[in-house]
Scaffold this motif. Sequence first.
Motif, PDB file in Angstrom:
ATOM      1  N   HIS A   1       0.833  -1.199   0.000  1.00 37.57           N
ATOM      2  CA  HIS A   1       0.000   0.000   0.000  1.00 37.57           C
ATOM      3  C   HIS A   1       0.871   1.254   0.000  1.00 37.57           C
ATOM      4  O   HIS A   1       0.722   2.140  -0.829  1.00 37.57           O
ATOM      5  CB  HIS A   1      -0.924  -0.015   1.224  1.00 37.57           C
ATOM      6  CG  HIS A   1      -1.642   1.288   1.440  1.00 37.57           C
ATOM      7  ND1 HIS A   1      -2.690   1.688   0.636  1.00 37.57           N
ATOM      8  CD2 HIS A   1      -1.434   2.288   2.332  1.00 37.57           C
ATOM      9  CE1 HIS A   1      -3.105   2.874   1.053  1.00 37.57           C
ATOM     10  NE2 HIS A   1      -2.365   3.261   2.087  1.00 37.57           N
TER      11      HIS A   1
ATOM     12  N   LYS B   1       2.970   1.600  -3.204  1.00 38.13           N
ATOM     13  CA  LYS B   1       2.195   1.946  -4.397  1.00 38.13           C
ATOM     14  C   LYS B   1       1.807   3.420  -4.372  1.00 38.13           C
ATOM     15  O   LYS B   1       1.788   4.091  -5.397  1.00 38.13           O
ATOM     16  CB  LYS B   1       0.936   1.080  -4.469  1.00 38.13           C
ATOM     17  CG  LYS B   1       1.153  -0.154  -5.337  1.00 38.13           C
ATOM     18  CD  LYS B   1      -0.124  -0.914  -5.521  1.00 38.13           C
ATOM     19  CE  LYS B   1       0.184  -2.239  -6.205  1.00 38.13           C
ATOM     20  NZ  LYS B   1      -0.937  -3.148  -6.123  1.00 38.13           N
ATOM     21  N   GLU B   2       1.534   3.899  -3.180  1.00 38.59           N
ATOM     22  CA  GLU B   2       1.120   5.301  -3.070  1.00 38.59           C
ATOM     23  C   GLU B   2       2.268   6.261  -3.388  1.00 38.59           C
ATOM     24  O   GLU B   2       2.073   7.303  -3.979  1.00 38.59           O
ATOM     25  CB  GLU B   2       0.617   5.576  -1.648  1.00 38.59           C
ATOM     26  CG  GLU B   2      -0.807   5.119  -1.456  1.00 38.59           C
ATOM     27  CD  GLU B   2      -1.499   5.920  -0.366  1.00 38.59           C
ATOM     28  OE1 GLU B   2      -0.792   6.494   0.480  1.00 38.59           O
ATOM     29  OE2 GLU B   2      -2.737   5.966  -0.389  1.00 38.59           O
ATOM     30  N   GLN B   3       3.458   5.899  -2.934  1.00 40.75           N
ATOM     31  CA  GLN B   3       4.610   6.794  -3.176  1.00 40.75           C
ATOM     32  C   GLN B   3       5.770   5.974  -3.770  1.00 40.75           C
ATOM     33  O   GLN B   3       6.799   5.808  -3.127  1.00 40.75           O
ATOM     34  CB  GLN B   3       5.076   7.410  -1.857  1.00 40.75           C
ATOM     35  CG  GLN B   3       3.973   8.052  -1.044  1.00 40.75           C
ATOM     36  CD  GLN B   3       4.468   8.386   0.363  1.00 40.75           C
ATOM     37  OE1 GLN B   3       5.418   9.115   0.531  1.00 40.75           O
ATOM     38  NE2 GLN B   3       3.798   7.849   1.362  1.00 40.75           N
TER      39      GLN B   3
END
Lengths: 434, 409
Positions: free
Chosen positions: B285, B288-290
């Motif tokens: 998570h 993937k976000e950063q």
Amino acid sequence: MNDTVHLKRLSGVKSNTGVKFLTPAASPGNHCPMHTALASVGRIRGLSSLLIGTPECTTYGRMIIPKATGKNGELHWLYVLESREVVFGCRDGLTAALRKMDAAGAKTILLIATCVPELIGEDVEGILYEIQPEMSARLTYVLTGHFNCNSYSSGYWKTLEALGKLMEKRQVSQRTVNILGRLPKEAHTPMPRLISSLEQRGFPLRYLAPGASLEDFMNAPDARMNLVVSPIGQPLAERMEQKFGIPYISLHNLYEISAIDKAYGDIAGMLHISWEGEFETDRQAALGLQEKAKIKLRGLRYVSTFIGPAMIIPLAAYLADFGMEPVLLHIEEFYPDDKRYAKELTAKGYNPLVCHMVNGASDAAVLEKLSPDLCIGVLPGGRGAFPCIPDMPQVNGRIGYERTSCLLKKILIASDNAKLSASDEVKTSGKGGI
Amino acid sequence: MGLHQFRPLPSGRMGILWTLAPIRDAVLMEFGCMGHMVYAQAFLKRAGVPEACKLYSTHMDETDVSLGGIERISRTVEDIVRRDQPRVIFLLPSSVPEMIGTDLPAVCEELQPQYPNVRLLPFGYGGFDVSLHRGVAEALLLLVKALPADGKRTEKPTFNIIGSCGDMFRFQADAEEILRIMEGALRIKPLCVLTSDTSVKQIEQMGGAHINLVIRREGEPAAKHLKKRFGTPYLVKRPYGVRGTGQWIEEIAQILGMAPNRDFVDRQQKEVKSLIAAAVPILRHFTKEQPTEMCLSLGAHADVVQGILDFGCGELELPKGICWCDCPEMASDLLLYFTEEQWTEAVKTQKKGLLMTSGEALEWAGKSREMQISNPDTKWRINPYEPPLVGFRGAVNLVNIWVNEIFGD
């Protein structure tokens, strides 16, 4: 097999080179002077360093000064020699390195040249002389090749002496006294009464040893006099006398009461004070012990092992006055001053074997074969065949009458033990009895 | 090498010394100034290398240097033989004799006839441009050239580990995990763990093994030699991750012509997956976000970097950050070697994310020391029972470290 046939006698030794190992396999052996030079630099506030050597020296040097930047912004950087530099010298690389340190804000840099740079004959002094005018940082250096000595002590005194090279003339304050070789507070060494007395009389005291600030060192030429309380301060005192005319009195090798009387008298004279019998109790105590020693120590044969930073040859010269016979002496470091004390000892009719010990287990076996009455110093690996005085470092840091008393008490107790064990031996061998 | 603020790449001499020091029933004698051996002893104690091999130094003075004197060597050998009666004495030159050109092999050849029951084994490779890794390779090779005795393979399958050495971070825990997996997955026991847990006798028996597990590339020349002499097959690989460790077991089983214990392997893989199940989605998570910031960056021995990268970025699909190795000779187009200037720059750019590298670099950067995967170290490592980085348990350990690092950030 004669285990000591390879050793020289004191009269034949003029430097560390003449001091041979008692047994050959060093385990663990001694640290090198780089260790103590780094340990000193790491404790002098404001002093940066550049350690020059092999990957070994520079990697292991980080065990002593772990970080490149000190608490007060000092820089402790490393310069690793390449094979090309081992052949052709490292002048260019060193010059570039010093420029970088200067640009990074180092105020004063001590270059520590280890075995290989010393061995290739790199002219560190010449490099510094050449580059100094263009730099803001002040530069000085020490050579710490371990092949010149057996132990680490020179790292201390060379570092202090190297700071002496940077000192500049100051206006002399008639009351300031530098104490060379100790700090105001030391965990294992009580403050000598002489120094406390000076403090109580209002003399500003400046303590110069690893742990002081660079600023203290740089201000040191303003002192009326230097008092040397440890061998590591002696070369700096000599340099300051030569360079600035600051007189010094060395107290770390004085044991004989009349010599201490004279030193204390000289100090009082220089500072225009009178002690007014302040140390008389200590003096009488030391005199009393000296009288006992004359009776009880005569004829005792002894060996010496590691005793801390104290110099063994002047100590042996003092003990010779009681008729104590040095059979074999461990020399941790042969100081320049030792030549004088060696002459004194031999003039008193004693010319002991001298050695350096690097392996407790095997050295102890050789010492036992010499059958001394006692051992001054620690004897790891010994089987208790003769009494030892393992806590000799307690003598260090003490000066004057206190030092003499501390020493004699220890030796007198050990000599009582020696006599006891000798009488036990006689009983068990069946040769004694009525 | 020039100017450094951090510890430089250790020399080949240091690599040899650290490799030989754990060997039991042997003596290591260095010809050179003794301060070096005092430091080496202190280093080895901090690194958790037990006092297995007795360490001695001859020391040397100005006369030895200027006249090339070697009398200290013969006197020291004589003294050591008389008192310790070792089976083998490893002789190593320090930097000064290397410089003045002391011919240690010739000295040993001359002295050897006086000591028929003690093997004098000179080591070299101490030039000023020879780095740690070449020293380790040289030491491993010379050991297996000199010590293994002729003999048949063991009746039951056995193995050797080659390359478990004190210079690597977590070397003991990693070796222990490999032993555990070999016991569980293939039911085979080691003959020799070269060199972190071995004796002269165990090295002599190395020829009896059915396979050599080379856990760092420096061990490959030694494995090649053993293959030539004893016909022993070898595998050069470090097992990382769940899938990676499984594949490693399969490759060993194939070489040995054995079927692995499926029950053990399945149970291990299931256990790891279950233990990391809660953490992996969190890792994914965040990354993937950063993806540009929360990536996995590694700086260590080339084999360690490759192994952890395969697990993190291969199995767990974490984004790859900046990776580098700590040895110029191991650099490739895929994995660059970084100088001090380069790695400090790389570390500075990694404000977030998972940066795993040496203890010294992490400490300097103010990052969590849990992320250490390589040396130089700045801490004592006397506890050999810390969790490993390799194998099944290493996989759990790595994920645990990463998820804590993300929450720590």
